[in-house]
Design a protein around this motif. Structure first.
Motif, PDB file in Angstrom:
ATOM      1  N   LEU A  14     -79.328  10.613 -35.173  1.00 26.07           N
ATOM      2  CA  LEU A  14     -79.065  12.348 -36.744  1.00 26.07           C
ATOM      3  C   LEU A  14     -79.734  12.761 -37.006  1.00 26.07           C
ATOM      4  CD1 LEU A  14     -79.176   8.091 -39.726  1.00 26.07           C
ATOM      5  CD2 LEU A  14     -76.644   9.564 -37.929  1.00 26.07           C
ATOM      6  N   GLU A  18     -77.283  16.400 -37.227  1.00 30.21           N
ATOM      7  CA  GLU A  18     -76.991  16.499 -38.559  1.00 30.21           C
ATOM      8  C   GLU A  18     -78.105  17.722 -38.132  1.00 30.21           C
ATOM      9  OE1 GLU A  18     -76.126  14.808 -42.294  1.00 30.21           O
ATOM     10  OE2 GLU A  18     -74.628  14.989 -40.341  1.00 30.21           O
ATOM     11  N   LEU A  70     -80.736   9.691 -45.167  1.00 30.96           N
ATOM     12  CA  LEU A  70     -79.330   9.739 -44.818  1.00 30.96           C
ATOM     13  C   LEU A  70     -79.439   7.971 -44.171  1.00 30.96           C
ATOM     14  CD1 LEU A  70     -76.221   9.769 -43.696  1.00 30.96           C
ATOM     15  CD2 LEU A  70     -77.621  11.448 -42.595  1.00 30.96           C
ATOM     16  N   THR A  74     -77.780   4.590 -43.644  1.00 33.75           N
ATOM     17  CA  THR A  74     -77.035   4.079 -42.328  1.00 33.75           C
ATOM     18  C   THR A  74     -77.622   2.872 -41.823  1.00 33.75           C
ATOM     19  OG1 THR A  74     -76.974   6.536 -41.689  1.00 33.75           O
ATOM     20  CG2 THR A  74     -76.367   4.893 -40.104  1.00 33.75           C
ATOM     21  N   LEU A  86     -71.647   1.304 -33.967  1.00 34.21           N
ATOM     22  CA  LEU A  86     -72.047   2.685 -33.582  1.00 34.21           C
ATOM     23  C   LEU A  86     -71.061   2.255 -32.857  1.00 34.21           C
ATOM     24  CD1 LEU A  86     -75.575   3.481 -35.061  1.00 34.21           C
ATOM     25  CD2 LEU A  86     -73.244   4.198 -36.214  1.00 34.21           C
ATOM     26  N   TYR A 109     -68.796   6.020 -35.985  1.00 39.61           N
ATOM     27  CA  TYR A 109     -69.118   4.560 -36.949  1.00 39.61           C
ATOM     28  C   TYR A 109     -67.785   3.655 -37.114  1.00 39.61           C
ATOM     29  CZ  TYR A 109     -72.751   7.850 -38.961  1.00 39.61           C
ATOM     30  OH  TYR A 109     -74.050   8.271 -39.010  1.00 39.61           O
ATOM     31  N   GLY A 182     -67.131   9.372 -44.373  1.00 35.53           N
ATOM     32  CA  GLY A 182     -68.123   7.710 -44.015  1.00 35.53           C
ATOM     33  C   GLY A 182     -66.632   6.855 -44.349  1.00 35.53           C
ATOM     34  N   GLU A 207     -66.418   9.787 -37.830  1.00 34.90           N
ATOM     35  CA  GLU A 207     -67.247  10.766 -36.946  1.00 34.90           C
ATOM     36  C   GLU A 207     -68.518  10.893 -38.006  1.00 34.90           C
ATOM     37  OE1 GLU A 207     -66.573  14.096 -34.640  1.00 34.90           O
ATOM     38  OE2 GLU A 207     -64.696  14.561 -35.728  1.00 34.90           O
ATOM     39  N   TYR A 208     -67.631  10.756 -39.316  1.00 33.51           N
ATOM     40  CA  TYR A 208     -68.296  11.156 -39.902  1.00 33.51           C
ATOM     41  C   TYR A 208     -69.580  10.792 -40.051  1.00 33.51           C
ATOM     42  CZ  TYR A 208     -65.387  15.519 -40.275  1.00 33.51           C
ATOM     43  OH  TYR A 208     -64.119  15.901 -38.670  1.00 33.51           O
ATOM     44  N   THR A 209     -70.955  10.961 -41.559  1.00 30.12           N
ATOM     45  CA  THR A 209     -71.615  10.031 -41.668  1.00 30.12           C
ATOM     46  C   THR A 209     -71.353   9.447 -42.772  1.00 30.12           C
ATOM     47  OG1 THR A 209     -73.259  12.515 -42.928  1.00 30.12           O
ATOM     48  CG2 THR A 209     -73.282  11.789 -41.059  1.00 30.12           C
ATOM     49  N   THR A 212     -70.009  10.741 -46.659  1.00 28.85           N
ATOM     50  CA  THR A 212     -69.169  11.875 -46.163  1.00 28.85           C
ATOM     51  C   THR A 212     -67.459  12.209 -47.026  1.00 28.85           C
ATOM     52  OG1 THR A 212     -69.746  12.650 -44.101  1.00 28.85           O
ATOM     53  CG2 THR A 212     -68.387  13.519 -44.577  1.00 28.85           C
TER      54      THR A 212
END
Length: 375
Positions: A14, A18, A70, A74, A86, A109, A182, A207-209, A212
């Protein structure tokens, strides 16, 4: 949790992804040279001189302010549900089709049936505001192709995407939805129920945290994943300027087959498909047109006959069947139908209403009507 990621490993992933100024190319270069995100942060900044600029090395030396929040969020998300995991570039089950694209995601994700990643898949995309016939076509073709064992990949958007997912769920191949948000931020909100069905029977990917939101630049970028997961891309309906044509272009650039369903020359939603056909996409009228261009599928069932994807009039009263015959397959007005037949306006309107109720005719904007091909 898959990938055997420990808390510290997740933290390193991360932090790398990030860090401002560290894009896909830089992160990929670091991972190729050093093997893991942890190694990136264990080395002194001077050791990265040949890999990164001074500004990038400075950015990596400082932990992003939001990282700990984050990371905790997660980790909790992963622990709370066995269906969540993941996928990391280099995992044994990373899809070979996606790996072969120009910029495969470094981390994805997942929520749902992870095993769908390793089976044959087809992207099905199109307009967010399709015609009634386009909506029907998307669901019918997706279901027929899913029954053949293809996993249907789309983007969970309104219109064709939603219809494609529902068709995929109805067949044995199921469906994969690639989100531009997300995984905890389903968009559009009206597809929350559909997303829950996909989680239970298919697979959600992003693919976005987490957290998002729906940001306009993210949706064209996620299209490369939709295109990359499929052996080909079927465009059902699309305007000339649309995300669907971006997906088709990305599929073509990745060496995948591009398919397009033709439509009315008067419909703006058909012009994108017609442009693709002029550029060499394969014209699709039946599922066989798609299957013939793909590698043989394991234990494929008998392909639907052409008749199963074309209009039927069995069981429709004779007068209403005559109205359908007069309509053809283009949008028509009441005045045009009156000119073609011998019915007065009131009687013709009654027939059209009954055909609407039967699902054989769709009422369009501008007081137009169009016959629907039912699968």
């Amino acid at each position: 949790m898959h990938s055997n990621l420990e808390y510290t490993e997740l933290a390193a992933w991360l932090r790398l992804l990030e860090t401002p100024g560290i894009g896909w190319e830089s992160a990929h270069r670091l991972l190729q040279a050093l093997g893991s995100p942890q190694a990136v942060f264990e080395l002194p900044g001077t050791a990265l001189q040949t890999l990164l600029s001074a500004r990038q090395r400075q950015a990596l030396s400082q932990e992003p302010a939001h990282l700990q929040d984050l990371l905790a969020r997660t980790w909790r998300w992963l622990q709370d549900d066995e269906a969540r995991s993941l996928l990391i570039l280099g995992d044994a089950d990373y899809p070979a089709t996606l790996l072969a694209t120009a910029d495969p995601p470094l981390l994805l994700y997942l929520e749902g049936r992870r095993e769908l990643l390793v089976g044959p898949a087809l992207a099905v995309v199109g307009s967010r505001k399709p015609s009634a016939q386009g909506q029907d076509n998307a669901q019918a073709f997706a279901q027929a192709l899913s029954e053949q064992g293809l996993t249907i990949v789309s983007g969970l958007a309104l219109g064709v995407d939603g219809a494609a997912h529902r068709g995929g769920l109805a067949g044995r191949g199921s469906t994969i939805a690639v989100l531009g948000t997300g995984l905890d931020q389903i968009y559009p909100k009206c597809h929350q129920g559909l997303a829950a069905e996909i989680k239970a029977q298919g697979l959600l990917i992003s693919e976005y945290t987490l957290g998002t939101p729906a940001l306009a630049p993210n949706f064209p970028r996620r299209n490369r994943i939709i295109a990359g997961l499929g052996l080909g891309c079927l465009v059902v309906e699309a305007a000339l300027q649309s995300g669907s044509l971006i997906t088709a272009r990305l599929a073509s650039e990745a060496g995948r087959e591009v398919f397009a369903i033709p439509g009315s020359i008067h419909s703006p939603q058909s012009r994108g498909c017609h442009a693709l056909l002029r550029q060499g996409a394969k014209l699709v009228e039946t599922t066989a047109d798609v299957l013939d261009e793909l590698p043989p599928l394991p234990a494929a069932r008998q392909t639907r006959s052409d008749a199963e994807l074309t209009p039927q009039t069995d069981g429709i009263p004779a007068a209403q069947a005559q109205v359908l015959a007069l309509m053809g397959f283009e949008p028509v007005s009441l005045d045009q139908l009156m000119a073609r037949g011998a019915w007065p306006a009131a009687e013709l309107s009654a027939h059209l209403l009954e055909l609407e109720l039967l699902g054989e005719v769709a009422r369009l904007a501008g007081q137009l009507f169009q016959r629907r091909a039912r699968a």
